[in-house]
Structure formats: structure tokens, C-alpha cells
Design a protein around this motif. Structure first.
Motif, PDB file in Angstrom:
ATOM      1  N   UNK A 128       0.651  -1.131   0.041  1.00 57.07           N
ATOM      2  CA  UNK A 128       0.094  -0.133  -0.059  1.00 57.07           C
ATOM      3  C   UNK A 128       0.771   1.325   0.001  1.00 57.07           C
ATOM      4  N   UNK A 129       1.963   1.330   0.790  1.00 54.67           N
ATOM      5  CA  UNK A 129       2.693   2.349   0.939  1.00 54.67           C
ATOM      6  C   UNK A 129       3.498   2.825  -0.371  1.00 54.67           C
ATOM      7  N   UNK A 130       3.825   1.930  -1.061  1.00 55.50           N
ATOM      8  CA  UNK A 130       4.599   1.976  -2.287  1.00 55.50           C
ATOM      9  C   UNK A 130       3.330   2.301  -3.680  1.00 55.50           C
ATOM     10  N   UNK A 131       2.488   1.714  -3.484  1.00 56.19           N
ATOM     11  CA  UNK A 131       1.168   2.409  -4.232  1.00 56.19           C
ATOM     12  C   UNK A 131       0.849   3.583  -4.000  1.00 56.19           C
ATOM     13  N   UNK A 132       0.765   4.246  -3.073  1.00 51.35           N
ATOM     14  CA  UNK A 132       0.404   5.597  -2.700  1.00 51.35           C
ATOM     15  C   UNK A 132       1.416   6.563  -3.135  1.00 51.35           C
ATOM     16  N   UNK A 133       2.719   6.214  -2.964  1.00 51.12           N
ATOM     17  CA  UNK A 133       3.848   7.139  -3.417  1.00 51.12           C
ATOM     18  C   UNK A 133       3.749   7.192  -4.913  1.00 51.12           C
ATOM     19  N   UNK A 134       3.836   6.029  -5.674  1.00 51.09           N
ATOM     20  CA  UNK A 134       3.726   6.011  -7.063  1.00 51.09           C
ATOM     21  C   UNK A 134       2.502   6.772  -7.754  1.00 51.09           C
ATOM     22  N   UNK A 135       1.426   6.493  -6.852  1.00 49.84           N
ATOM     23  CA  UNK A 135       0.136   7.178  -7.343  1.00 49.84           C
ATOM     24  C   UNK A 135       0.159   8.556  -7.565  1.00 49.84           C
ATOM     25  N   UNK A 136       0.758   9.303  -6.394  1.00 49.81           N
ATOM     26  CA  UNK A 136       0.958  10.699  -6.052  1.00 49.81           C
ATOM     27  C   UNK A 136       1.593  11.405  -7.442  1.00 49.81           C
ATOM     28  N   UNK A 137       2.909  10.633  -7.660  1.00 51.35           N
ATOM     29  CA  UNK A 137       3.514  11.255  -8.673  1.00 51.35           C
ATOM     30  C   UNK A 137       2.940  10.948 -10.007  1.00 51.35           C
ATOM     31  N   UNK A 138       2.148  10.066 -10.166  1.00 54.86           N
ATOM     32  CA  UNK A 138       1.540   9.893 -11.620  1.00 54.86           C
ATOM     33  C   UNK A 138       0.454  10.991 -11.711  1.00 54.86           C
ATOM     34  N   UNK A 139      -0.354  11.198 -10.749  1.00 51.64           N
ATOM     35  CA  UNK A 139      -1.391  12.284 -11.090  1.00 51.64           C
ATOM     36  C   UNK A 139      -0.527  13.788 -11.190  1.00 51.64           C
ATOM     37  N   UNK A 140       0.630  13.965 -10.654  1.00 52.53           N
ATOM     38  CA  UNK A 140       1.269  15.096 -11.118  1.00 52.53           C
ATOM     39  C   UNK A 140       1.547  15.574 -12.414  1.00 52.53           C
ATOM     40  N   UNK A 141       1.751  14.325 -13.116  1.00 46.80           N
ATOM     41  CA  UNK A 141       2.197  14.421 -14.436  1.00 46.80           C
ATOM     42  C   UNK A 141       1.060  14.840 -15.449  1.00 46.80           C
ATOM     43  N   UNK A 142      -0.236  14.821 -14.992  1.00 50.23           N
ATOM     44  CA  UNK A 142      -1.119  15.600 -15.702  1.00 50.23           C
ATOM     45  C   UNK A 142      -0.943  17.335 -15.787  1.00 50.23           C
ATOM     46  N   UNK A 143      -0.142  17.727 -14.809  1.00 51.35           N
ATOM     47  CA  UNK A 143       0.050  19.211 -14.902  1.00 51.35           C
ATOM     48  C   UNK A 143       1.380  19.400 -15.267  1.00 51.35           C
ATOM     49  N   UNK A 144       2.300  18.637 -15.239  1.00 50.28           N
ATOM     50  CA  UNK A 144       3.873  18.809 -15.814  1.00 50.28           C
ATOM     51  C   UNK A 144       3.762  18.429 -17.197  1.00 50.28           C
ATOM     52  N   UNK A 145       3.459  17.082 -17.513  1.00 51.40           N
ATOM     53  CA  UNK A 145       3.687  16.508 -18.925  1.00 51.40           C
ATOM     54  C   UNK A 145       2.470  16.863 -19.812  1.00 51.40           C
ATOM     55  N   UNK A 146       1.362  17.101 -19.139  1.00 48.32           N
ATOM     56  CA  UNK A 146       0.132  17.117 -20.111  1.00 48.32           C
ATOM     57  C   UNK A 146      -0.689  18.042 -19.853  1.00 48.32           C
TER      58      UNK A 146
END
Length: 439
Positions: free
Chosen positions: A62-80
Motif C-alpha cells: 500500500x505504501x509504495x502504491x500511494x507514493x507512485x500514484x501521487x507522482x503519476x497524477x502530477x504528470x497531468x500538470x507537468x507533462x500533459x
């Protein structure tokens, strides 16, 4: 490489890595909740020990899933960012609901469950893990609704150069979304069942904690068997929905180049994308593809050549990912059916246990193949028929994305190594001897 390709690679890397952890969170939380509920109802301490043992693995995952999920959502603002500007009114609202309704509930009660073993009554503690399981699956539901809108956009209008929400109910109730939800959650439950069975097989082969791991194996088996059946039945229904709303994806999945009435289903194909044909076609069953897609053997299935070349998805990758997903789905059903007949004599079935021990990567492969098909098969659209991926990328330098891509790969490699080391070491160590009833 240009900024578009680099951004695609970065998002793909982040998504693939993140989805290594999501399915286990969804399914294992339910299994742990069932274990703890049995403890509350029966008073059998072994079920409590089972919940604790599998719960430690769940917390790491769960801990790793949360960390990687947050960074994934940031890409909608940075890359897209252009994507976010264009459809943020719709996509952003769905992600906001996911965060406020599901993620906060999940995060709160996972802490209550982790630290409340000696502070809450057994019944209240069991309620906390059920809330975690429900919230985890609700979180997945809203994210899948958001993704399904990208696959089949409904309930919106284009106003002032942006897509604006006009019918929220249409977005959350459309059939494509619910097919995706059932299909993805079923895959997660199959993966979780196989994960549990693999670890149990390791210990049962060594005749360690036999009662403990036999009970755990049977629970994982039941979950995987039920949803292997659901996945195959619903997968057919999902395919029919794809044929209706994304016919070009269906054509790519089947490597069908010519529009064909009574279209056959081939048992073996080798696509030749460069020459717009199949170099090998073996075992054609007349009318089978038409039957699967449109429920009548005489239906006409539209071929890839009837779509503009620039609007076709990558055919070979879509075709292969679909074949891998389907083949593994039927394999999971076979393995779980065999397991059902061996569930009362597992220790006497070392051959089957060895198969289940080494089968654990296969559900992960199937899940990743499914997401590859869903996302690659939608290309070149980021929102199907509305916005192309090339129009969604941020106006930034390629060097910026390249640096962040390298950083992502490096950090995720370290996180993955740490997570898998902790999970595997805990799993192989087994439950504490003094905490487990004699086998």
C-alpha cells in the motif's frame, strides 16, 4: 526523441510501475477483512494471525502504491498541461471525488487498523479493515470512471475551447465505464488470489505451518476461481462494448485489415503492419469474430483499412497484448478449477503447488497487458475522437522530460527493489512460530 515520445514513455513507465501495486491492494484488503471477520465470529486465533501476517505485506504494498500514484497524477500538470486545460472540468472533478471520498477514508482507517490491534475491540478493528477495503475499491472505481471517459467521452459539450461537463450522471453510469470497472477489479482479485496461493505453496511444499497456509490457500483460491469465471464472461461483454464504441481498437486487437462479413476468428496470426496484412493466418473459424463482437455470425466487422492511417493504433502491440491477456485468463481458470479439486489434499499435491508457486508473475503480466491494450489501443487519441495525444502534451523542452524520465526510472527502481525485498523476505519468513497454533 521529441517531447511527445518522451512524455509518453514517462507516463507509461510510471503507470506500469504503479499498477504493480494497485491490484494487490484491492484484493488483499478484502481477503484480510474476511480473515479478521472470521476471527471475530469464531474466536479462532489463527484467523487473527492470518490477518496480521498478510496485513504486513498489504501495508508495504500500500505504501509504495500511494507514493507512485501521487507522482503519476502530477504528470497531468507537468507533462500533459494542455490535456488538463482542455478536459480539466470533467477529468479533474472525477479525480477530486476519488481523493476526497475514497483516498482520505482509506488513508485514515488504514492507520486505525495498523495501530489499533490492542486499542480497539475485535469487532471495531474488523470494521476498520472493511472500511479500508471498501475505500480502496471505491478509489479504483472513480479512477476507472475517469479513464473510461477518456476511452468513450459522454456527458459534455465543447464551450470556449474546452470540454465542459453537462451530464455527470451520464459519465458515471455509461456502460463502458462499468465494463471497465468489473474487468479491472476482477483482474485485481485474481492477482491477489494467486499472490496468496504462491506464498502458501512455498510453505506447504516445505510442510511449514500447514493449517495456517492451507486455510490461506483456500481463501485465495476461492477468490481467484470466482473472478476467473467472472473475468472470462465479462471480458466477452467488454469486447462487445469495445466493438460498439471503439471499432478501430477491435480491428487492431484482431489484426483485421479488410472489412469482412461473417468475419473469422484466427487461432494464430502474425501481423504485418508495414504492408497492412497478416503474414500468417492459421485456424480461421468462419463467423466467430462477428459472433463475439456483435452476437451474430453474419455481422460485418470493420477492418483497419477503412480507418485513416493516422487514426489507427499500433496494431502489433495491441494484437499481442490482447492475445496475452486472453490466453492467461483461460489459464487462470484452468489452474483454479484444478486447485478446487485439490483443495483438501494440497500437501499431497507437490506438482500443483510448484506450478502455483511459480505462476505468481502471470497475473501481473495479464494486468499489464490489459492496460497496454486499453491505452495503446486508444491511440492516437488521448480522449477518443476528441483530442489527440500530440495536442495534449505540455509545451516544454525535451531535455526537461528526459531528465525527469531518467530520475523516475532510477527512483522507481530503488523503490521497487526495496518493496519487493521487504515483501518477499516477510513472505518467506512466514508467521511468527509462537503466534500460530500447532499445525
Amino acid at each position: 526523441m521529441d517531447v511527445l515520445m518522451l512524455s509518453r514513455l514517462q507516463f507509461a513507465a510510471a503507470t506500469i510501475f504503479h499498477f504493480l501495486f494497485v491490484p494487490l491492494t484491492l484484493g488483499l484488503s478484502i481477503l484480510i477483512a474476511i480473515m479478521e471477520t472470521r476471527y471475530v465470529r469464531t474466536g479462532d486465533e489463527e484467523y487473527k494471525n492470518m490477518a496480521k501476517f498478510w496485513g504486513k505485506i498489504f501495508l508495504i504494498n500500500f505504501a509504495i502504491g500511494v507514493v507512485t500514484g501521487i507522482t503519476l497524477e502530477f504528470q497531468f500538470g507537468t507533462n500533459w498541461s494542455r490535456y488538463s486545460t482542455y478536459v480539466g472540468d470533467i477529468f479533474g472533478s472525477l479525480l477530486a471525488i476519488e481523493a476526497t471520498l475514497a483516498f482520505f477514508l482509506e488513508s485514515t482507517f488504514i492507520a486505525v487498523w495498523a495501530f489499533g490491534w490492542n486499542k480497539l475491540s475485535p469487532r471495531a478493528h474488523a470494521v476498520s479493515i472493511w472500511l479500508v477495503a471498501i475505500a480502496s475499491n471505491l478509489s479504483a472505481l472513480w479512477i476507472l470512471i475517469a479513464n473510461s471517459w477518456m476511452q468513450h467521452p459522454v456527458g459534455f459539450t465543447i464551450r470556449n475551447g474546452r470540454a465542459e461537463l453537462t451530464d455527470f450522471l451520464a459519465v458515471v453510469t455509461q456502460p463502458f465505464a462499468w465494463h471497465t470497472i468489473v474487468h479491472t477489479l476482477s483482474a485485481a482479485y485474481i492477482l491477489s488470489g494467486f499472490f496468496v496461493m504462491s506464498i502458501c505453496a512455498y510453505h506447504l511444499l516445505r510442510k511449514q505451518h500447514i493449517t495456517f497456509f492451507t486455510k490461506s490457500f483456500r481463501m485465495g483460491l476461492s477468490l481467484a476461481l470466482i473472478f476467473s469465471v467472472v473475468e472470462i464472461v465479462q471480458g466477452h461483454m467488454h469486447g462487445a462494448e469495445v466493438a460498439k464504441v471503439q471499432p478501430v481498437k477491435l480491428a487492431a486487437m484482431e489484426s483485421l485489415w479488410e472489412t469482412t462479413a461473417a468475419a473469422p476468428q484466427y487461432l494464430f496470426l502474425i501481423p504485418d503492419e508495414a504492408n497492412e496484412r497478416n503474414s500468417v493466418s492459421i485456424g480461421g473459424i468462419p463467423g466467430a469474430l462477428s459472433m463475439l463482437a456483435y452476437h451474430t455470425p453474419d455481422a460485418t466487422v470493420k477492418g483497419l483499412k477503412d480507418f485513416p492511417k493516422e487514426e489507427r493504433p499500433p496494431v502489433t502491440l495491441s494484437f499481442l497484448s490482447f492475445r496475452v491477456m486472453v490466453a492467461l485468463g483461460f489459464l487462470f481458470l484452468l489452474l483454479t478449477v484444478v486447485g478446487w479439486f485439490k483443495r483438501n489434499k494440497l500437501v499431497e499435491s507437490p506438482g500443483y503447488l510448484k506450478i502455483m508457486l511459480y505462476a505468481v508473475p502471470l497475473p501481473y503480466l495479464a494486468a499489464e497487458a490489459g492496460w497496454t491494450l486499453a491505452e495503446v489501443g486508444r491511440q492516437p487519441w488521448v480522449v477518443y475522437g476528441i483530442m489527440k495525444t500530440s495536442d495534449a502534451v505540455s509545451p516544454i523542452a525535451s531535455s526537461q522530460v528526459l531528465i525527469s524520465l531518467i530520475a523516475f526510472i532510477g527512483i522507481y527502481s530503488l523503490l521497487g527493489a526495496a518493496a519487493f525485498y521487504l515483501i518477499i523476505s516477510h513472505a518467506l519468513k512466514g508467521p511468527q512460530v509462537e503466534a500460530v497454533a500447532a499445525s
